[in-house]
Structures are given as structure tokens and as C-alpha cells.
Design a protein around this motif. Structure first.
Motif, PDB file in Angstrom:
ATOM      1  N   LEU A 103       0.806  -1.215   0.000  1.00 15.56           N
ATOM      2  CA  LEU A 103       0.000   0.000   0.000  1.00 15.56           C
ATOM      3  C   LEU A 103       0.846   1.275   0.000  1.00 15.56           C
ATOM      4  N   GLY A 104       2.163   1.112  -0.066  1.00 16.48           N
ATOM      5  CA  GLY A 104       3.044   2.272  -0.081  1.00 16.48           C
ATOM      6  C   GLY A 104       3.146   2.975   1.252  1.00 16.48           C
ATOM      7  N   LEU A 105       2.924   2.232   2.356  1.00 15.42           N
ATOM      8  CA  LEU A 105       2.903   2.828   3.681  1.00 15.42           C
ATOM      9  C   LEU A 105       4.039   2.325   4.574  1.00 15.42           C
ATOM     10  N   ALA A 106       4.968   1.559   4.021  1.00 13.88           N
ATOM     11  CA  ALA A 106       6.016   0.935   4.834  1.00 13.88           C
ATOM     12  C   ALA A 106       6.880   1.962   5.566  1.00 13.88           C
ATOM     13  N   ALA A 107       7.059   3.132   4.978  1.00 12.10           N
ATOM     14  CA  ALA A 107       7.915   4.145   5.604  1.00 12.10           C
ATOM     15  C   ALA A 107       7.287   4.742   6.853  1.00 12.10           C
ATOM     16  N   ARG A 108       5.966   4.587   7.005  1.00 13.33           N
ATOM     17  CA  ARG A 108       5.287   5.197   8.153  1.00 13.33           C
ATOM     18  C   ARG A 108       4.691   4.162   9.102  1.00 13.33           C
ATOM     19  N   ALA A 109       4.919   2.891   8.842  1.00 14.74           N
ATOM     20  CA  ALA A 109       4.361   1.834   9.685  1.00 14.74           C
ATOM     21  C   ALA A 109       5.462   0.917  10.188  1.00 14.74           C
ATOM     22  N   ARG A 110       5.463   0.651  11.486  1.00 12.01           N
ATOM     23  CA  ARG A 110       6.376  -0.329  12.078  1.00 12.01           C
ATOM     24  C   ARG A 110       5.552  -1.423  12.740  1.00 12.01           C
ATOM     25  N   PHE A 111       6.146  -2.599  12.866  1.00 14.28           N
ATOM     26  CA  PHE A 111       5.444  -3.719  13.479  1.00 14.28           C
ATOM     27  C   PHE A 111       6.380  -4.405  14.461  1.00 14.28           C
TER      28      PHE A 111
END
Length: 304
Positions: free
Chosen positions: A176-184
Motif C-alpha cells: 500500500l506504499g505505507l512501509a515508511a510510516r508503519a512499524r510492526f
């Protein structure tokens, strides 16, 4: 009672797409599955690797070598495996999410949680703020990533016990192109967070009473991970823990928003109030069921 038209049609290489669609819908209807025509279209399109528009345009085309794949997918659905599990994906809040065995299948009811958070943000000054979001029990990442998609300056952390779920959430974030703003992060609710504080805490925790699990629909009971369903003897075990830790991990004025099951609004609201959460409110889903409890951490008194 006679079988629906097409129920007895065998799917062969010569069966046209139009005839296959009718036969699949009839067999789904005979099995008591809701929206059989809709599910038949989605199942057939996936099995022959095409989109719905092409499926309609090619009704006279034979199944050919795809007949076996179509039949195999249909048998899985007739065995009450959810269509989303068969397809390996689910649409949630307008976004596509991949699923695996460790992730809860996100339902439309959970979109109420996302909408409630967005409404609270809109009322408090808009969506452009650099908010930080904590999602406890993130699963596929659906709640967190739907929020990040609509909050362009926000960042978030999704926590889950299952490493397989976290891997799936990370894949969804990248897609979704959100990897830079999401951590797990792997953990048990607040475990491992230390003194970290957030602006928003969201969660769809397990809330089914343990004794009720065996009576759930087979699509849920047999295919959603028990870890994501079992809320303890009264269904409220995780809410107690979240209420107890929310104040330590939210900034003053921070928002907590929790999905709940039928009849759980009053006890969950009471837990939050006892933990110092104020401005408690609820939101109903499209079926009229109270689905979300939310509130805010009290702001320090002036001069305090």
C-alpha cells in the motif's frame, strides 16, 4: 424441495463462463450461503485469473483447463471456508489486504472503528497533524494501515503476538506504499513498549467468550485464529488489560478507540472510566449494534 437451476451442472472444460457462473451460484445458494451470485462472480473471476468486467464480456468462452481450479475453489467454499480465505485477500475501507492463517479476517463492522477515529480527529483539528498511532493486536494491519492511508502525516506501530501476522501486516504496508510510516513489533499488548506514548490507541481485541467459540459460524470458528477470538470467560479479559495500560501509553488528550462485541459497551466504558479515561462515547455499526467505545486521556489541570 427442488434444487436451484444449475445445481447439478458439472464443471468441465466445455462449460462456458456464463453457464459456470449460474452453476456456481446455484450450488452456493443450495448450501445456504448468502449473496451466492456475488460470491460466484468473485470466485470464478479469481479461479480463471480475470477481472469481473472481463468475466461478463466473455460469457461464451469455455473454462478449458481452468475447470479443475474452479471446482476446487468451489468445494472449499461449500465446505464453509470464507471466500476471503480462499482468495487470500479482503477489501477493507477501500484498500486491499492480503491474509494468512495467523490474521483475523477484517470485517466491514471494523470499519466503524476507523471511521470513529477519523471523526474524532476531524473534530479536534483535522488530518494533517503528525499523529502517532498504536494498534494492539494488529493482525493484517488493516486498522492501522487504513488510518495511515487517510492521515498523511501520521506514523504508527502495530503490535501482535503472532510473527506470521506481523509478516503479513508488513507485506500489506509495503503493497500500500505505507512501509515508511508503519512499524510492526511482536509483543503481548503493551509488552516491550517501555515509556513510549502515542496520540491514538486503537484495538480490535479478542472479545468472544471462551464458552461461545464452539457455536460460532464455521467460517469464523474454523478459519479465524483462536488467538484473535478468545476473550476469556466473559469476553472482557483484553479490555481490562488495555484499560489498565492506556493512560501510561497515551499522551494527555490522547484518544483510545476499541472495537467491542454485542452487549459489551457498558462494561468496557466503565473500565475506561475507572482508568481515568474521559469524554467516553460509543459508535454504532451499520447494523445498529454498538461497535466502538472511545474516550480521551484527561488533560492536566491548568497550572497543574
Amino acid at each position: 424441495m427442488s434444487a436451484p437451476p444449475g445445481a447439478g451442472i458439472a464443471l468441465t472444460a466445455e462449460t462456458t463462463l456464463g453457464a459456470a457462473l449460474a452453476a456456481i451460484a446455484a450450488r452456493l445458494a443450495e448450501a445456504g450461503i448468502e449473496e451466492p451470485r456475488r460470491e460466484a462472480r468473485l470466485l470464478l473471476a479469481a479461479a480463471i485469473d480475470t477481472d469481473l468486467a472481463a468475466l461478463i464480456a466473455r460469457e461464451s468462452m469455455p473454462l478449458g483447463g481452468r475447470a479443475g481450479a474452479v471446482e476446487a475453489m468451489l468445494r472449499r467454499r461449500l465446505a464453509r471456508e470464507p471466500l476471503s480465505r480462499i482468495l487470500g485477500r479482503r477489501e477493507f475501507h477501500g484498500l486491499g489486504f492480503r491474509l494468512n492463517a495467523a490474521t483475523l479476517d477484517p470485517r466491514p463492522d471494523t470499519e466503524t472503528l476507523v471511521d470513529a477515529v477519523l471523526a474524532a480527529i476531524d473534530a479536534g483539528g483535522g488530518r494533517s497533524a503528525a499523529l502517532s498511532i498504536l494498534d494492539l493486536g494488529t493482525g493484517s494491519g488493516a486498522i492501522l494501515l487504513a488510518l495511515l492511508h487517510l492521515l498523511p502525516a501520521a506514523r504508527g506501530l502495530g503490535v501482535d503476538l503472532a510473527p506470521e501476522a506481523l509478516a503479513m501486516a508488513a507485506e500489506n504496508a509495503a503493497a500500500l506504499g505505507l512501509a515508511a510510516r508503519a512499524r510492526f513489533m511482536q509483543g503481548d499488548l503493551f509488552e516491550g513498549l517501555g515509556a513510549a506514548r502515542f496520540d491514538i490507541l486503537v484495538s480490535n481485541p479478542p472479545y468472544i467468550e471462551t464458552a461461545v467459540l464452539a457455536a460460532l459460524d464455521p467460517e469464523v470458528r474454523d478459519h479465524d485464529p483462536r488467538l484473535a477470538l478468545d476473550g476469556g470467560a466473559d469476553g472482557l479479559a483484553f479490555y481490562r488489560r488495555i484499560a489498565a495500560g492506556a493512560g501510561a501509553h497515551l499522551r494527555p488528550g490522547g484518544l483510545v478507540a476499541l472495537e467491542i462485541g454485542r452487549g459489551q459497551a457498558m462494561p468496557v466504558a466503565a473500565m475506561l472510566a475507572a482508568a481515568g479515561i474521559t469524554d467516553i462515547a460509543t459508535r454504532r455499526d451499520l447494523g445498529g449494534i454498538t461497535r466502538v467505545v472511545l474516550g480521551r486521556v484527561a488533560m492536566p489541570a491548568a497550572g497543574g
